[in-house]
Design a protein around this motif. Sequence first.
Motif, PDB file in Angstrom:
ATOM      1  N   PHE A 114      -0.563   4.544  -2.685  1.00 48.60           N
ATOM      2  CA  PHE A 114       0.611   4.218  -2.065  1.00 48.60           C
ATOM      3  C   PHE A 114       1.107   5.590  -1.422  1.00 48.60           C
ATOM      4  CE2 PHE A 114       0.328   0.535  -3.690  1.00 48.60           C
ATOM      5  CZ  PHE A 114       0.619   0.250  -5.032  1.00 48.60           C
ATOM      6  N   GLN A 115       0.791   6.601  -1.950  1.00 51.83           N
ATOM      7  CA  GLN A 115       1.159   8.234  -1.553  1.00 51.83           C
ATOM      8  C   GLN A 115       0.044   8.728  -0.605  1.00 51.83           C
ATOM      9  OE1 GLN A 115       2.656  10.337  -4.918  1.00 51.83           O
ATOM     10  NE2 GLN A 115       4.780   9.487  -4.441  1.00 51.83           N
ATOM     11  N   ARG A 164     -12.823 -10.524   1.674  1.00 44.98           N
ATOM     12  CA  ARG A 164     -12.101 -10.359   0.580  1.00 44.98           C
ATOM     13  C   ARG A 164     -12.384 -11.661  -0.423  1.00 44.98           C
ATOM     14  NH1 ARG A 164      -6.990  -9.198  -1.316  1.00 44.98           N
ATOM     15  NH2 ARG A 164      -5.896 -10.855  -1.916  1.00 44.98           N
ATOM     16  N   ALA A 196      -7.308  -8.000  -5.791  1.00 42.91           N
ATOM     17  CA  ALA A 196      -6.405  -8.851  -5.140  1.00 42.91           C
ATOM     18  C   ALA A 196      -5.221  -8.498  -4.389  1.00 42.91           C
ATOM     19  CB  ALA A 196      -6.100  -9.767  -6.387  1.00 42.91           C
ATOM     20  N   GLN A 197      -4.722  -7.263  -5.069  1.00 48.69           N
ATOM     21  CA  GLN A 197      -3.293  -6.710  -4.254  1.00 48.69           C
ATOM     22  C   GLN A 197      -3.814  -6.100  -3.320  1.00 48.69           C
ATOM     23  OE1 GLN A 197      -1.363  -5.099  -7.817  1.00 48.69           O
ATOM     24  NE2 GLN A 197      -1.352  -6.924  -8.844  1.00 48.69           N
ATOM     25  N   HIS A 198      -4.835  -6.136  -2.512  1.00 51.44           N
ATOM     26  CA  HIS A 198      -5.230  -5.351  -1.259  1.00 51.44           C
ATOM     27  C   HIS A 198      -5.264  -3.820  -1.377  1.00 51.44           C
ATOM     28  CE1 HIS A 198      -4.499  -9.177   1.108  1.00 51.44           C
ATOM     29  NE2 HIS A 198      -3.912  -9.442   0.152  1.00 51.44           N
ATOM     30  N   THR A 234      -9.720  -0.627   0.552  1.00 51.00           N
ATOM     31  CA  THR A 234     -10.168  -0.960   1.967  1.00 51.00           C
ATOM     32  C   THR A 234     -11.643  -0.963   2.242  1.00 51.00           C
ATOM     33  OG1 THR A 234     -10.167   1.409   2.690  1.00 51.00           O
ATOM     34  CG2 THR A 234      -8.047   0.329   2.637  1.00 51.00           C
ATOM     35  N   GLU A 282     -13.566   1.110   3.654  1.00 53.00           N
ATOM     36  CA  GLU A 282     -13.997   2.512   3.616  1.00 53.00           C
ATOM     37  C   GLU A 282     -13.729   3.471   2.340  1.00 53.00           C
ATOM     38  OE1 GLU A 282     -14.669   2.329   8.223  1.00 53.00           O
ATOM     39  OE2 GLU A 282     -13.085   3.954   7.461  1.00 53.00           O
ATOM     40  N   SER A 339      -9.409   7.129   6.238  1.00 46.71           N
ATOM     41  CA  SER A 339      -8.631   6.056   7.277  1.00 46.71           C
ATOM     42  C   SER A 339      -7.770   5.348   5.943  1.00 46.71           C
ATOM     43  CB  SER A 339      -9.497   5.129   7.780  1.00 46.71           C
ATOM     44  OG  SER A 339     -10.804   4.789   6.966  1.00 46.71           O
ATOM     45  N   GLN A 377      -4.721   2.989   4.483  1.00 49.91           N
ATOM     46  CA  GLN A 377      -4.137   1.844   5.143  1.00 49.91           C
ATOM     47  C   GLN A 377      -2.976   1.907   6.041  1.00 49.91           C
ATOM     48  OE1 GLN A 377      -3.721  -1.678   2.561  1.00 49.91           O
ATOM     49  NE2 GLN A 377      -4.568  -0.695   0.861  1.00 49.91           N
ATOM     50  N   PRO A 400      -8.763   3.020  11.808  1.00 49.83           N
ATOM     51  CA  PRO A 400      -9.382   4.111  12.694  1.00 49.83           C
ATOM     52  C   PRO A 400      -9.890   4.144  14.024  1.00 49.83           C
ATOM     53  CG  PRO A 400     -10.890   2.961  11.128  1.00 49.83           C
ATOM     54  CD  PRO A 400      -9.603   2.355  11.128  1.00 49.83           C
ATOM     55  N   GLN A 422      -8.488 -15.626   5.157  1.00 49.37           N
ATOM     56  CA  GLN A 422      -8.643 -14.814   4.038  1.00 49.37           C
ATOM     57  C   GLN A 422      -7.162 -13.865   3.821  1.00 49.37           C
ATOM     58  OE1 GLN A 422     -11.885 -13.342   3.058  1.00 49.37           O
ATOM     59  NE2 GLN A 422     -13.223 -13.289   4.649  1.00 49.37           N
ATOM     60  N   VAL A 423      -6.392 -13.753   4.885  1.00 47.12           N
ATOM     61  CA  VAL A 423      -5.314 -12.973   4.559  1.00 47.12           C
ATOM     62  C   VAL A 423      -4.310 -13.284   3.549  1.00 47.12           C
ATOM     63  CG1 VAL A 423      -3.151 -12.317   5.794  1.00 47.12           C
ATOM     64  CG2 VAL A 423      -5.163 -12.245   7.194  1.00 47.12           C
ATOM     65  N   TYR A 453      -5.203 -15.068   0.766  1.00 48.14           N
ATOM     66  CA  TYR A 453      -6.051 -15.490  -0.546  1.00 48.14           C
ATOM     67  C   TYR A 453      -5.347 -14.774  -1.680  1.00 48.14           C
ATOM     68  CZ  TYR A 453      -9.840 -16.672  -3.367  1.00 48.14           C
ATOM     69  OH  TYR A 453     -10.619 -17.073  -4.443  1.00 48.14           O
ATOM     70  N   LEU A 454      -4.811 -15.508  -2.501  1.00 47.94           N
ATOM     71  CA  LEU A 454      -4.349 -14.910  -3.763  1.00 47.94           C
ATOM     72  C   LEU A 454      -3.152 -13.788  -3.460  1.00 47.94           C
ATOM     73  CD1 LEU A 454      -7.321 -13.881  -6.127  1.00 47.94           C
ATOM     74  CD2 LEU A 454      -5.788 -15.657  -6.116  1.00 47.94           C
ATOM     75  N   GLY A 455      -2.546 -14.061  -2.287  1.00 44.47           N
ATOM     76  CA  GLY A 455      -1.241 -13.305  -2.120  1.00 44.47           C
ATOM     77  C   GLY A 455      -1.153 -12.389  -0.992  1.00 44.47           C
ATOM     78  N   PRO A 456      -0.108 -12.073  -0.291  1.00 36.38           N
ATOM     79  CA  PRO A 456       0.003 -11.214   0.977  1.00 36.38           C
ATOM     80  C   PRO A 456      -0.110  -9.791   0.611  1.00 36.38           C
ATOM     81  CG  PRO A 456       1.963 -11.997   0.226  1.00 36.38           C
ATOM     82  CD  PRO A 456       1.201 -12.658  -0.685  1.00 36.38           C
ATOM     83  N   ASN A 457      -0.429  -8.959   1.524  1.00 36.38           N
ATOM     84  CA  ASN A 457      -0.653  -7.537   1.233  1.00 36.38           C
ATOM     85  C   ASN A 457       0.648  -6.764   1.259  1.00 36.38           C
ATOM     86  OD1 ASN A 457      -1.338  -5.084   1.292  1.00 36.38           O
ATOM     87  ND2 ASN A 457      -2.807  -5.178   3.021  1.00 36.38           N
ATOM     88  N   VAL A 492       0.787  -3.729   0.174  1.00 39.67           N
ATOM     89  CA  VAL A 492       0.755  -2.434  -0.111  1.00 39.67           C
ATOM     90  C   VAL A 492       1.558  -1.450   0.897  1.00 39.67           C
ATOM     91  CG1 VAL A 492      -1.117  -0.438   0.443  1.00 39.67           C
ATOM     92  CG2 VAL A 492      -1.506  -2.441  -1.314  1.00 39.67           C
ATOM     93  N   LEU A 543       4.786  -1.019  -0.473  1.00 34.21           N
ATOM     94  CA  LEU A 543       4.863  -0.020  -1.835  1.00 34.21           C
ATOM     95  C   LEU A 543       4.656   1.416  -1.271  1.00 34.21           C
ATOM     96  CD1 LEU A 543       2.766  -2.128  -4.096  1.00 34.21           C
ATOM     97  CD2 LEU A 543       5.207  -1.401  -4.517  1.00 34.21           C
ATOM     98  N   GLN A 544       3.760   1.531  -0.441  1.00 32.59           N
ATOM     99  CA  GLN A 544       3.726   2.819   0.397  1.00 32.59           C
ATOM    100  C   GLN A 544       5.005   3.435   0.989  1.00 32.59           C
ATOM    101  OE1 GLN A 544       0.614   1.839   3.340  1.00 32.59           O
ATOM    102  NE2 GLN A 544      -1.016   2.788   2.212  1.00 32.59           N
ATOM    103  N   PHE A 552       6.996   4.447  -2.087  1.00 33.42           N
ATOM    104  CA  PHE A 552       6.590   5.632  -2.908  1.00 33.42           C
ATOM    105  C   PHE A 552       6.449   6.924  -2.057  1.00 33.42           C
ATOM    106  CE2 PHE A 552       5.576   4.514  -7.230  1.00 33.42           C
ATOM    107  CZ  PHE A 552       5.274   3.059  -7.146  1.00 33.42           C
TER     108      PHE A 552
END
Lengths: 261, 114
Positions: free
Chosen positions: A67-68, A156, A223-225, A228, A230, B21, B23, B27, B51-52, B54-58, B60, B63-64, B67
């Motif tokens: 996150f950071q 995924r 599952a929570q993405h 990545t 890389e 790289s 999220q 790149p 795929q996007v 599947y088991l919930g959206p992103n 992150v 949250l980025q 935080f």
Amino acid sequence: MAHQAHAYHMVDPSPWPLTGAVAALLMTSGLAVWMHFHSTILMTLGLALLLLTMIQWWRDIIREGTFQGHHTPPVQKGLRFGMVLFITSEVFFFLGFFWAFYHASLAPTPELGGCWPPTGIFALDPFEVPLLNTAVLLASGVTVTWAHHSIMEGERKQAIQSLTLTILLGFYFTFLQAMEYYEAPFTIADGVYGATFFVATGFHGLHVIIGSSFLAICLLRQAQHHFTSEHHFGFEAAAWYWHFVDVVWLFLYVSIYWWGS
Amino acid sequence: MYYRLNGVTQRLTGAPATAYSPQGLRPNVPPVSPPVIFATPTKLASEAGSQVEYLGPNRVPALQKLFQMSDGVPVHLKRGLIDKLLYRTTMGLTVGGVVYCLVALYVAAQPGNK
């Protein structure tokens, strides 16, 4: 506001090293209190504190990295070194128990009947459940590699499926081993054979449980993405640990189960 | 950004594919990109619709943002109330545990208390 002019991570002040150290204090003195005064309160408190420390410390690392964005390439390099050194220390830990096994079994004393397995000990058939366990762990090594490639290729769904399969295989191993422990005709108290067998395989089983838990956390993160294609070092660390667990089992199987029977 | 210097030609060769790289940053994309329309969820070429979600959206990126707020709060308290509660519980057990441990060790050290 000042920004850092380097790629390294200056961590925020954290209370978890202190709580972890106190947990160690409470667990060790709690163990002594349990043995002398039959009270488990102190040890249980220590275990609870250990659990809280691990959850929050590793949660913070995920926050700092995912996150950071603090896990730059130099920082990741340090994390990789750290994991390699930790696994190396675990290798030495198991080396000690293998030393004990070979010391006892290469030159069995007259008290054992001068033979290995000792007189009166009926070793488990290495070609029954232990062989199945070997196949299960080897298969899990394949599935975790499949998961890694899936993550790297951005697949995924496949990553989630193969990681789940790996964890299920880990649980299956633990279940089979628990059954073996229950059904075994000898106990840990049965001389040096029982001691070396159960301490070595017991610690291995604990590491399987730890490894499965680590992989389960990775599954939740995938599952929570969080990962990545890389950047997914958390998963790589779990996969390394899992391969280590697999290799230890192979040594256990060949030495204790097969050669030692 | 990360660039590579060719030691022979003494020229920069551009950002390598394996550069860090995170999220939210794709790149090898130039910093100025055409405006993105948010009417439908943004899709990368490699991620088909199946795929996007599947088991919930992103979640992150959200949250980025949370935080990375510059509020001086340390990372272990950054999520607010739940973090504070967990921290206080842990610290409570820590301090209480130390006191309990010292008392237990004092009692254990008394002669005749075995």
